[in-house]
Design a protein around this motif. Structure first.
Motif, PDB file in Angstrom:
ATOM      1  N   SER A  69      15.996   1.727  22.288  1.00 45.03           N
ATOM      2  CA  SER A  69      14.704   1.287  21.746  1.00 45.03           C
ATOM      3  C   SER A  69      14.668   1.244  20.221  1.00 45.03           C
ATOM      4  CB  SER A  69      13.587   2.205  22.248  1.00 45.03           C
ATOM      5  OG  SER A  69      13.490   2.162  23.660  1.00 45.03           O
ATOM      6  N   ALA A  70      15.607   1.922  19.554  1.00 48.95           N
ATOM      7  CA  ALA A  70      15.535   2.016  18.090  1.00 48.95           C
ATOM      8  C   ALA A  70      15.572   0.642  17.435  1.00 48.95           C
ATOM      9  CB  ALA A  70      16.673   2.881  17.564  1.00 48.95           C
ATOM     10  N   GLU A  71      16.408  -0.244  17.960  1.00 49.81           N
ATOM     11  CA  GLU A  71      16.489  -1.569  17.331  1.00 49.81           C
ATOM     12  C   GLU A  71      15.212  -2.370  17.557  1.00 49.81           C
ATOM     13  OE1 GLU A  71      18.895  -4.492  20.149  1.00 49.81           O
ATOM     14  OE2 GLU A  71      19.971  -2.607  19.855  1.00 49.81           O
ATOM     15  N   LEU A  72      14.544  -2.154  18.698  1.00 51.50           N
ATOM     16  CA  LEU A  72      13.265  -2.819  18.931  1.00 51.50           C
ATOM     17  C   LEU A  72      12.222  -2.294  17.952  1.00 51.50           C
ATOM     18  CD1 LEU A  72      12.975  -2.728  22.836  1.00 51.50           C
ATOM     19  CD2 LEU A  72      13.983  -4.496  21.401  1.00 51.50           C
ATOM     20  N   GLN A  73      12.242  -0.977  17.758  1.00 51.38           N
ATOM     21  CA  GLN A  73      11.278  -0.385  16.837  1.00 51.38           C
ATOM     22  C   GLN A  73      11.490  -0.908  15.429  1.00 51.38           C
ATOM     23  OE1 GLN A  73       8.800   1.714  18.072  1.00 51.38           O
ATOM     24  NE2 GLN A  73       7.964   1.079  16.096  1.00 51.38           N
ATOM     25  N   ALA A  74      12.724  -1.136  15.060  1.00 55.06           N
ATOM     26  CA  ALA A  74      13.012  -1.661  13.726  1.00 55.06           C
ATOM     27  C   ALA A  74      12.397  -3.046  13.544  1.00 55.06           C
ATOM     28  CB  ALA A  74      14.516  -1.712  13.498  1.00 55.06           C
ATOM     29  N   VAL A  75      12.400  -3.847  14.608  1.00 53.61           N
ATOM     30  CA  VAL A  75      11.799  -5.181  14.544  1.00 53.61           C
ATOM     31  C   VAL A  75      10.301  -5.062  14.281  1.00 53.61           C
ATOM     32  CG1 VAL A  75      11.251  -7.244  15.885  1.00 53.61           C
ATOM     33  CG2 VAL A  75      13.541  -6.240  16.014  1.00 53.61           C
ATOM     34  N   ASP A 112       8.661  -2.427  12.999  1.00 55.74           N
ATOM     35  CA  ASP A 112       8.400  -1.805  11.701  1.00 55.74           C
ATOM     36  C   ASP A 112       8.654  -2.752  10.537  1.00 55.74           C
ATOM     37  OD1 ASP A 112       7.769   0.466  13.092  1.00 55.74           O
ATOM     38  OD2 ASP A 112       9.697   1.463  12.735  1.00 55.74           O
ATOM     39  N   ALA A 113       9.482  -3.781  10.767  1.00 51.78           N
ATOM     40  CA  ALA A 113       9.822  -4.724   9.700  1.00 51.78           C
ATOM     41  C   ALA A 113       8.782  -5.826   9.527  1.00 51.78           C
ATOM     42  CB  ALA A 113      11.190  -5.353   9.972  1.00 51.78           C
ATOM     43  N   GLN A 114       7.766  -5.846  10.371  1.00 52.27           N
ATOM     44  CA  GLN A 114       6.733  -6.860  10.232  1.00 52.27           C
ATOM     45  C   GLN A 114       6.032  -6.716   8.889  1.00 52.27           C
ATOM     46  OE1 GLN A 114       4.202  -6.263  13.599  1.00 52.27           O
ATOM     47  NE2 GLN A 114       5.588  -7.243  15.033  1.00 52.27           N
ATOM     48  N   PRO A 115       5.647  -7.824   8.278  1.00 54.86           N
ATOM     49  CA  PRO A 115       5.016  -7.739   6.951  1.00 54.86           C
ATOM     50  C   PRO A 115       3.718  -6.942   6.996  1.00 54.86           C
ATOM     51  CG  PRO A 115       4.767  -9.940   7.899  1.00 54.86           C
ATOM     52  CD  PRO A 115       5.738  -9.209   8.767  1.00 54.86           C
ATOM     53  N   ALA A 116       3.493  -6.188   5.936  1.00 56.21           N
ATOM     54  CA  ALA A 116       2.284  -5.366   5.860  1.00 56.21           C
ATOM     55  C   ALA A 116       1.064  -6.249   5.623  1.00 56.21           C
ATOM     56  CB  ALA A 116       2.421  -4.352   4.739  1.00 56.21           C
ATOM     57  N   VAL A 117      -0.052  -5.844   6.179  1.00 60.33           N
ATOM     58  CA  VAL A 117      -1.317  -6.546   5.991  1.00 60.33           C
ATOM     59  C   VAL A 117      -2.099  -5.818   4.901  1.00 60.33           C
ATOM     60  CG1 VAL A 117      -3.483  -7.250   7.067  1.00 60.33           C
ATOM     61  CG2 VAL A 117      -1.351  -7.289   8.391  1.00 60.33           C
ATOM     62  N   SER A 118      -2.480  -6.539   3.869  1.00 64.91           N
ATOM     63  CA  SER A 118      -3.245  -5.939   2.781  1.00 64.91           C
ATOM     64  C   SER A 118      -4.630  -5.541   3.293  1.00 64.91           C
ATOM     65  CB  SER A 118      -3.373  -6.940   1.635  1.00 64.91           C
ATOM     66  OG  SER A 118      -4.123  -6.402   0.574  1.00 64.91           O
ATOM     67  N   GLN A 119      -5.069  -4.346   2.938  1.00 61.44           N
ATOM     68  CA  GLN A 119      -6.322  -3.815   3.471  1.00 61.44           C
ATOM     69  C   GLN A 119      -7.180  -3.252   2.354  1.00 61.44           C
ATOM     70  OE1 GLN A 119      -5.182  -0.954   6.504  1.00 61.44           O
ATOM     71  NE2 GLN A 119      -3.524  -2.313   7.165  1.00 61.44           N
ATOM     72  N   VAL A 120      -8.481  -3.191   2.616  1.00 60.62           N
ATOM     73  CA  VAL A 120      -9.416  -2.604   1.665  1.00 60.62           C
ATOM     74  C   VAL A 120     -10.410  -1.746   2.439  1.00 60.62           C
ATOM     75  CG1 VAL A 120     -10.947  -4.628   1.749  1.00 60.62           C
ATOM     76  CG2 VAL A 120     -11.024  -3.090  -0.221  1.00 60.62           C
ATOM     77  N   THR A 121     -10.682  -0.568   1.908  1.00 63.16           N
ATOM     78  CA  THR A 121     -11.629   0.340   2.569  1.00 63.16           C
ATOM     79  C   THR A 121     -13.065  -0.031   2.231  1.00 63.16           C
ATOM     80  OG1 THR A 121     -10.039   2.156   2.565  1.00 63.16           O
ATOM     81  CG2 THR A 121     -12.361   2.751   2.782  1.00 63.16           C
ATOM     82  N   ARG A 122     -13.334  -0.302   0.969  1.00 65.60           N
ATOM     83  CA  ARG A 122     -14.687  -0.687   0.544  1.00 65.60           C
ATOM     84  C   ARG A 122     -14.670  -2.170   0.217  1.00 65.60           C
ATOM     85  NH1 ARG A 122     -17.743   3.830  -0.233  1.00 65.60           N
ATOM     86  NH2 ARG A 122     -16.630   5.816  -0.478  1.00 65.60           N
ATOM     87  N   ALA A 123     -15.273  -2.950   1.093  1.00 62.48           N
ATOM     88  CA  ALA A 123     -15.187  -4.406   0.981  1.00 62.48           C
ATOM     89  C   ALA A 123     -16.499  -4.992   0.454  1.00 62.48           C
ATOM     90  CB  ALA A 123     -14.853  -5.015   2.342  1.00 62.48           C
ATOM     91  N   GLU A 124     -16.378  -6.110  -0.240  1.00 62.15           N
ATOM     92  CA  GLU A 124     -17.553  -6.781  -0.791  1.00 62.15           C
ATOM     93  C   GLU A 124     -17.241  -8.259  -0.921  1.00 62.15           C
ATOM     94  OE1 GLU A 124     -21.475  -5.863  -1.978  1.00 62.15           O
ATOM     95  OE2 GLU A 124     -19.946  -4.298  -1.984  1.00 62.15           O
ATOM     96  N   GLY A 125     -18.130  -9.138  -0.447  1.00 58.95           N
ATOM     97  CA  GLY A 125     -17.978 -10.562  -0.654  1.00 58.95           C
ATOM     98  C   GLY A 125     -17.930 -11.355   0.633  1.00 58.95           C
ATOM     99  N   TRP A 126     -17.693 -12.659   0.493  1.00 61.85           N
ATOM    100  CA  TRP A 126     -17.586 -13.537   1.655  1.00 61.85           C
ATOM    101  C   TRP A 126     -16.300 -13.233   2.418  1.00 61.85           C
ATOM    102  CZ3 TRP A 126     -21.478 -16.062   3.594  1.00 61.85           C
ATOM    103  CH2 TRP A 126     -22.515 -16.506   2.765  1.00 61.85           C
ATOM    104  N   ALA A 127     -16.373 -13.359   3.715  1.00 62.11           N
ATOM    105  CA  ALA A 127     -15.229 -13.017   4.556  1.00 62.11           C
ATOM    106  C   ALA A 127     -15.256 -13.844   5.830  1.00 62.11           C
ATOM    107  CB  ALA A 127     -15.254 -11.536   4.908  1.00 62.11           C
ATOM    108  N   THR A 128     -14.155 -13.752   6.582  1.00 59.98           N
ATOM    109  CA  THR A 128     -14.015 -14.461   7.852  1.00 59.98           C
ATOM    110  C   THR A 128     -13.722 -13.458   8.953  1.00 59.98           C
ATOM    111  OG1 THR A 128     -13.101 -16.378   6.693  1.00 59.98           O
ATOM    112  CG2 THR A 128     -12.748 -16.270   9.072  1.00 59.98           C
TER     113      THR A 128
END
Length: 798
Positions: free
Chosen positions: A433-439, A441-457
């Motif tokens: 399973s380690a090689e599957l987990q590596a796949v 874990d290698a997915q691109p990170a999603v930028s996140q914000v805790t305190r959000a403000e503004g127009w959104a979708t």
């Protein structure tokens, strides 16, 4: 069957350490039936294990004597930190079960929480046997949730408390990456709401209408009810049509869109199941009939990324990869499998693994469950898939050489464990399973914000339905300006916001996000947000609930007024402090502020009793006491510490520019002593103001340090006699107010600007407007004139 499979079935020589399943057992104790016995969780697991021992068709005493490992699946009341057991529980569940059956194994395991754990345990124990670390192992699990709830408020009730001696390998809750304060503060505290986010994202990806998707859910689960109806261990053995499952009625009420009650996992059950594993060598020694042996042909376990890290909420790749890997390891295609069981707490885990992952049809004649699934068969807390394994074993014995698949989901599409079983002999293959987990874990990170403000979708959403008819809208979305992901909740009673989620397809809709103290809130426009959450003009009130605020000329004195709890703070108090310091910083006629505590305490941090009794916990944007996360404070704030400054109280003092303490004062970042950490700035600020080694000691021990000690190392500016902290702080404030308030303000601004620059020359040479701003102030001119005229300057703060 392929020639390869025929060869496996006829394989004469098998390694003696090859792991096999040799016994399975199940039990149900239905409340209200004549056979009901009010079994405890230990009793249920022991009963199921006893049946598994009988299932081996061998000398039970000899088998029990050879058991070296017992592993228990965590019960529901042991899965969440702080959860209670109203009827009591065993402090060593695996050994309690073993003791019931006169077993004394060398090793006892209490597995982490999660529905994947039964399958993961079986795979792990098999690996131990293959490696020679074990010869006979038993995995079991149970829950007596129905009995516990039935007796919880009755005067006469059983006591399930047990104490058993012996080692226990308690692996903990296993909740890392599955829960977050951010999600909880936005209403995502229950499984239906969390799984609904994936469900609605999947519907959007497929482009289906609400009605079409409801039909798909009905077609998926109607066959599950038919399997449950014929299963003697099912909690709800009732066959229902697709239309019944997806039509709202009083009994089939909405839970969290798109879920009605009938398609949600049923946990109010009394069930138990057990599996016995041995090596081939041990099975032969015990005389267990070889035609009952079950081999593991393929297996895999993968962990999904945390909720907000999912690239696409309509897909959970961990389950799909683990499913494919188990089949590939077994050398099978989906057409070769005779029985399936996909963990089915809600529709989406089945859709994800079986339909989207393998291309199976919801009306596959083999059915996608051997038990009836969690909403209909029921699920003993984390132990549902142990029942699936037990049922799969029995079916495979009835059809030798066939293959059965079990897929077990843990958390919120968080972890997935799979295995392929058969009576056909095969050598053990180690985990890959380690090689599957590596796949994953290698997915691109999603930028996140805790305190959000503004127009959104909107990316995905759900609407929670209360029994009182109330509705709570929750969305996950992306800010248009930055692409950052956030969680937001509808403002209470905002029907316009809920109307967006009532549209045929809310995903992709444009919404406005505003940040409030409790969290992000969404509505239809900035004007609507201003109407529902009007901006507060910075100004001092005449009175406050949790504070006393006094204005003395240019000085502001803020007193935390909760002496009965040592001035510990709750969210409304934080909000008041944030409001007061907003007003202080906006008022040109206020030059210095003092913060202190009523009575004989400065501040004992957060009020943990308030949090423990269900009070919502959050901080305003400006942080603890309205100070610790506030950026660029450009007017002096003095902490007058008149007693204990503990936890957040010490952090608030550290956030002040100056600290005056009386001789009774003491300080501690004691969060580690109550299982918390100093996240309101203590971990960051303390090592920057005192030697790092000293700071580390205080942070990791939580020990108390006196005002005298802190004065010696430069945190406390001035010491006062007992009860004299505020008076000494006034004296210090008077000194500051004799200086130019403009110069003081700009001095603090320049300190803030250069604080992050480590090179002194670079910091001194930093290009800044501070000097230009200073030279055009009236105070600068007044100061030079007063100096030349040898008189006291008259400051205007402009």
């Amino acid at each position: 069957m392929t020639s390869e499979h025929s060869e496996r079935l006829a394989m004469p020589d098998i390694h003696p350490q090859t792991p096999i399943l040799v016994g399975v057992g199940q039990i149900i104790d239905r409340l209200g039936e004549d056979s009901y016995q009010a079994f405890s969780a230990v009793d249920l697991a022991a009963q199921a294990t006893g049946q598994a021992l009988e299932d081996t068709q061998t000398d039970g005493a000899a088998l029990r004597a050879m058991v070296d490992t017992v592993a228990g699946v965590r019960q529901s009341e042991m899965t969440i930190p702080g959860a209670t057991a109203p009827l009591g529980r065993s402090d060593n569940f695996p050994r309690s079960v073993a003791a019931r059956l006169a077993m004394n194994p060398k090793r006892a395991i209490l597995e982490v929480g999660g529905g994947h754990s039964p399958q993961h345990l079986v795979t792990e124990l098999a690996a131990d046997i293959a490696a020679g670390r074990s010869r006979v192992a038993i995995a079991f699990g149970s829950d007596a949730i129905s009995t516990t709830r039935w007796f919880a408020n009755k005067e006469t009730r059983p006591n399930f408390t047990e104490h058993v001696e012996g080692d226990l390998e308690d692996r903990g809750y296993g909740l890392a990456g599955q829960m977050s304060m951010e999600a909880a503060n936005h209403g995502l505290t229950d499984a239906p709401s969390l799984f609904a986010l994936f469900e609605n994202a999947r519907r959007a990806r497929l482009g289906l209408s609400r009605a079409e998707y409801a039909d798909e859910i009905g077609r998926l689960f109607a066959p599950f009810t038919q399997v449950a109806a014929s299963n003697p261990y099912a909690s709800t053995p009732v066959a229902r049509s697709a239309n019944e499952l997806t039509t709202q009625t009083e009994a089939n009420r909405p839970i969290a869109e798109p879920y009605l009650r009938y398609v949600v996992a049923r946990d109010q059950v009394n069930q138990g199941a057990a599996v016995i594993l041995t090596s081939v060598e041990a099975a032969r020694e015990l005389g267990i009939p070889e035609h009952t042996w079950i081999y593991i042909h393929g297996h895999a376990t993968c962990r999904e990324r945390p909720l907000l890290d999912h690239e696409d909420f309509g897909v959970a790749p961990a389950a799909q990869l683990a499913t494919r890997r188990a089949l590939d390891m077994a050398g099978l295609t989906p057409d070769d499998v005779a029985t399936w069981d996909f963990y089915s707490c809600f529709p989406v885990p089945v859709f994800n693994a079986a339909v989207d992952g393998l291309g199976l049809s919801t009306d596959d004649p083999r059915r996608l469950t051997v038990t009836g699934g969690l909403p209909f068969f029921g699920g003993a807390g984390n132990n549902y898939s142990m029942h699936a394994i037990a049922e799969t074993v029995q079916r495979l014995r009835q059809c030798p050489g066939s293959y059965g698949f079990v897929g077990a989901n843990g958390g919120v599409m968080s972890k997935y464990s799979t295995a392929v079983y058969s009576t056909a002999p095969t050598e053990w293959v180690p985990d890959e399973s380690a090689e599957l987990q590596a796949v994953i874990d290698a997915q691109p990170a999603v930028s996140q914000v805790t305190r959000a403000e503004g127009w959104a979708t909107v990316e995905t959403y759900t609407v929670k339905h209360g029994r009182d008819g109330g509705r709570t809208g929750i969305v996950i979305g992306r800010l248009e300006r930055t692409g950052e992901r956030f969680i937001a909740q509808a403002i209470e009673s905002d029907e316009q916001a809920l109307a967006i989620l009532d549209l045929e397809q809310p995903v992709g809709q444009r919404i406005w996000i505003t940040n409030t103290g409790p969290g992000n809130r969404f509505t239809v426009s900035p004007d609507r947000a201003a109407e529902l959450c009007p901006a507060r003009s910075p100004a001092l009130r005449a009175a406050y609930e949790h504070l006393r605020v006094e204005r003395e000329g240019h000085l502001l004195i803020v007193t935390i007024d909760r002496p009965d709890v040592k001035n510990a703070l709750i969210p409304p108090a934080h909000e008041e402090l944030a409001e007061v310091f907003d007003a202080y910083l906006a008022d040109d006629d206020l030059w210095v502020a003092i913060i202190t505590g009523a009575g004989d305490s400065f501040c004992a941090g957060n009020d943990l009793s308030y949090a423990a009794t269900g009070g919502q916990t959050y901080l305003p944007r400006s942080g603890f006491a309205g100070l610790t996360s506030r950026e660029g404070i450009n007017k002096p704030v003095i902490a007058a510490v008149n007693g204990p400054a503990v936890g957040g109280g010490f952090e608030a003092a550290l956030a002040c520019h100056l600290v005056v303490a009386d001789e009774t004062a003491h300080f501690a970042l004691s969060e580690v002593k109550v299982g918390l950490i100093a996240t309101a700035g203590g971990i960051v600020r303390l090592p920057r103001v005192i030697p790092e080694k000293v700071a580390t000691e205080l942070l990791v021990t939580g020990r108390t340090i006196t005002a005298n000690e802190l004065a010696r190392i430069g945190v406390v500016n001035r010491l006062a006699s007992a009860g004299g902290a505020v008076s000494a702080a006034r004296d210090l404030a008077d000194e500051i107010m004799r200086a130019s308030p403009s110069s003081v303000r700009l001095t603090l601004e320049l300190m803030n600007e250069t604080q992050g620059i480590s090179d002194v020359a670079e910091a001194i040479g930093k290009r800044t407007s501070v000097f230009d701003d200073l030279m055009v102030t009236e105070d600068a001119a007044e100061g030079m004139c007063a100096f030349a005229e040898k008189r006291t300057p008259i400051w205007r703060n402009r």
